[in-house]
Design a protein around this motif. Structure first.
Motif, PDB file in Angstrom:
ATOM      1  N   MET A   1       0.824  -1.208   0.000  1.00 53.98           N
ATOM      2  CA  MET A   1       0.000   0.000   0.000  1.00 53.98           C
ATOM      3  C   MET A   1       0.861   1.261   0.000  1.00 53.98           C
ATOM      4  O   MET A   1       0.568   2.220  -0.725  1.00 53.98           O
TER       5      MET A   1
ATOM      6  N   ALA B   1      -3.569  -1.006  -6.172  1.00 50.43           N
ATOM      7  CA  ALA B   1      -4.689  -0.876  -5.233  1.00 50.43           C
ATOM      8  C   ALA B   1      -5.705  -1.987  -5.459  1.00 50.43           C
ATOM      9  O   ALA B   1      -6.256  -2.548  -4.500  1.00 50.43           O
TER      10      ALA B   1
ATOM     11  N   GLN C   1      -7.960   3.960  -1.793  1.00 53.19           N
ATOM     12  CA  GLN C   1      -6.604   3.871  -2.329  1.00 53.19           C
ATOM     13  C   GLN C   1      -6.467   4.624  -3.652  1.00 53.19           C
ATOM     14  O   GLN C   1      -5.409   5.174  -3.954  1.00 53.19           O
TER      15      GLN C   1
END
Length: 578
Positions: free
Chosen positions: A15, A77, A131
């Motif tokens: 991430m 993502a 995201q």
């Protein structure tokens, strides 16, 4: 939400890398209007083609960097979101399987289905969106405002003046979203329940010509869900037009002030062009943030419902055995009382003992408590009072694995899944083909299985709809026998068998138990409404409204228990096949 976000912990590095790429791509996108303004004000007037081309190439590189960065970050993502949701669904499904029967009753099956499907979908959408947009939108918003202040603070302040009203609008609407979408999900549970009931009972519905009635019943729940969805959508979708109005008022104010400043010579046309582009980026960012707030309300409502299941404590903790049991007894109930709803007892002061290698028959009318005895023995529920023991130990002192490994069970409403007969009998356990054949022979299923062209490899449809009722029951009994359980439970599992096949089954069970060369069930519990299914058991319990009204052998009960004698006479006049 904290419980749900904990599933993102294993993906922190991925991430962070995706967020870094997203930030770099968004910053490159922010530079494009600024470079354009610089070209218009400082490069074009020099009439140097090389400089114009150079800055043009820089703009192209920024555009490419923004595109590649956003695409790469979005793909990362998507991968994180997919892995996150898979882990969450896996734990939710696993928890659902391990819920106690009482907890399952509390949540209801349709609600658990909805939480595993639509609720996880709402959470997955929000995690993916945060995201993709949750990084880009704030950078565009703050970066656009910062650069605008640097380029022309007066115009920037006009634009900034609209933002408090936008934030107040979004916050006010978002507060109402969570309870609204919670109601929507509960209505979804109700509609799923109706669909589930109708799918399971579709043959009965058709046979009784109740199609129109069921359509009206479904329409009622569908209308309620539609009404609540419409109300939630009206409230939540009010954000977009209000934001559009405020942003249009803001841009109108910016253009009006810009026209005055350009005519006064305090600003330039190039600045206004760039400013308009930044205002567009900021507007897009605000729209994205409003969409995120709407998605957040759905996610929060769904996350709370998912967390309720995941955080449900173990209803059946392990306890210490009191050492008061008789180890020579295989199963014993000691003054057991139980109620499903905590009001009227469904079982009251039930006491009996089954020796190792012994049998127990339980008979009674529908609702007398036969299946409840079985559910308590399997510890689907805990008793309200009294003690249940296996091998002299309280069942609460066994782990779930230890307890379930003792049983072979063929329940009244058991199921078959779409696979071969062999796999339905094996049921994911390490059982040899020889043991499956042996179990099929004992269950009186071998003959009809062998008569099929593909034998044990014959494919069964979901719920076994391509088999007769008696064939399904015999396969289910074979499944219960196949693993050599120490306790075999047959809960009304031979109701579809003819009397001769039922008698042959009971005879085969007796012979297999007495065969010392075989690992066979040491004890058998048979719950049935047929006297023929329990007449060879010793003892037989006769239940009525949760109480024992008769106990003993078949012959003794015919003499001493009027209810048992009445059941026997009503079925076959007291005469049975041996």
């Amino acid at each position: 939400m904290k419980r749900i976000f904990s599933y993102l912990a294993p993906y922190k590095r991925r991430m962070m890398l995706g967020i870094t790429i997203k930030i770099l791509g968004t910053l490159a996108e922010l530079l494009i209007p600024f470079i354009l303004t610089y070209i218009l004000e400082h490069v074009i007037i020099t009439m140097e083609i090389s400089r114009i081309v150079l800055y043009g190439v820089i703009m192209i590189l920024c555009s490419v960097a923004a595109c590649v960065g956003n695409v790469t970050a979005n793909r990362m993502a998507a991968k994180v979101t997919a892995d996150f949701s898979m882990a969450m669904r896996k734990d939710l499904f696993s928890k659902t399987l391990y819920l106690s029967a009482r907890d399952t009753d509390q949540f209801t099956i349709p609600s658990l289905e909805s939480r595993t499907t639509s609720d996880t979908y709402n959470v997955q959408n929000f995690i993916g969106m945060i995201q993709r947009m949750g990084i880009r939108a704030p950078i565009l918003l703050l970066g656009g405002v910062g650069i605008s202040l640097f380029m022309d603070s007066a115009l920037a302040l006009v634009m900034i003046a609209t933002m408090p009203f936008i934030f107040i609008t979004v916050y006010s609407v978002a507060r109402r979203g969570v309870p609204l979408y919670t109601k929507v999900q509960k209505s979804t549970d109700d509609m799923i329940r109706v669909v589930r009931e109708d799918v399971l009972g579709v043959r009965v519905i058709k046979a009784l010509s109740k199609n129109d009635y069921e359509n009206r019943r479904y329409d009622g729940y569908n209308y309620t869900l539609t009404k609540q969805e419409r109300h939630a959508s009206i409230v939540m979708n009010a954000v977009n037009p209000i934001m559009t109005l405020l942003m249009n008022l803001g841009i109108a104010g910016v253009i009006a002030v810009a026209a005055y400043r350009v005519s006064a010579g305090t600003s330039s046309a190039a600045t206004v062009i760039a400013f308009t582009q930044y205002f567009t980026l900021i507007s897009m960012a605000l729209m994205s943030l409003s969409r995120m707030f709407i998605m957040y309300t759905k996610c929060a409502a769904s996350a709370n419902r998912i967390s309720e299941v995941l955080d449900m404590p173990d209803s059946f903790p392990l306890t210490e055995d009191d050492g008061k049991g008789d180890p020579s007894s295989k199963i014993s109930f000691e003054n057991v009382t139980f109620s499903y709803l905590g009001k009227k007892p469904n079982l009251e002061n039930i006491t009996f003992s089954v020796p190792k290698g012994g049998t127990l028959g339980i008979i009674g009318a529908t609702g007398s408590g036969k299946s409840t005895v079985v559910k308590l023995l399997l510890r689907f529920y805990d008793t309200d009072s009294g003690t249940i023991r296996i091998d002299g130990k309280k069942i609460s002192s066994y782990t779930k694995e230890e307890l379930t490994s003792m049983f072979g069970v063929a329940l009244q409403n058991d199921f078959l899944y779409a696979d071969t007969i062999e796999e339905n009998i094996r049921f994911g356990r390490e059982i040899s083909h020889e043991d499956i054949v042996r179990a099929a022979k004992i269950a009186q299923a071998y003959d009809f299985i062998s008569a099929m062209p593909d034998g044990f490899q014959h494919m069964i449809s979901s719920k076994g709809t391509n088999l007769s009722g008696g064939q399904r029951q015999r396969i289910l009994i074979a499944r219960a026998i196949a693993a050599h359980p120490s306790i075999l439970i047959l809960d009304d599992s031979s109701s579809a068998l003819d009397y001769k096949t039922d008698a042959n089954l009971r005879q085969a069970l007796r012979e297999s138990m007495s065969d010392s060369t075989m690992e066979c069930p040491s004890s058998i519990i048979t719950a049935a409404q047929r006297v023929s299914s329990v007449k060879s058991c010793d003892p037989i319990l006769v239940l009525d409204e949760g109480r024992v009204i008769g106990r003993g052998k078949h012959e003794d009960l015919l003499e001493n228990c009027a209810e048992y004698r009445q059941i026997s006479d009503s079925q076959m006049g007291g005469a049975f096949l041996d």
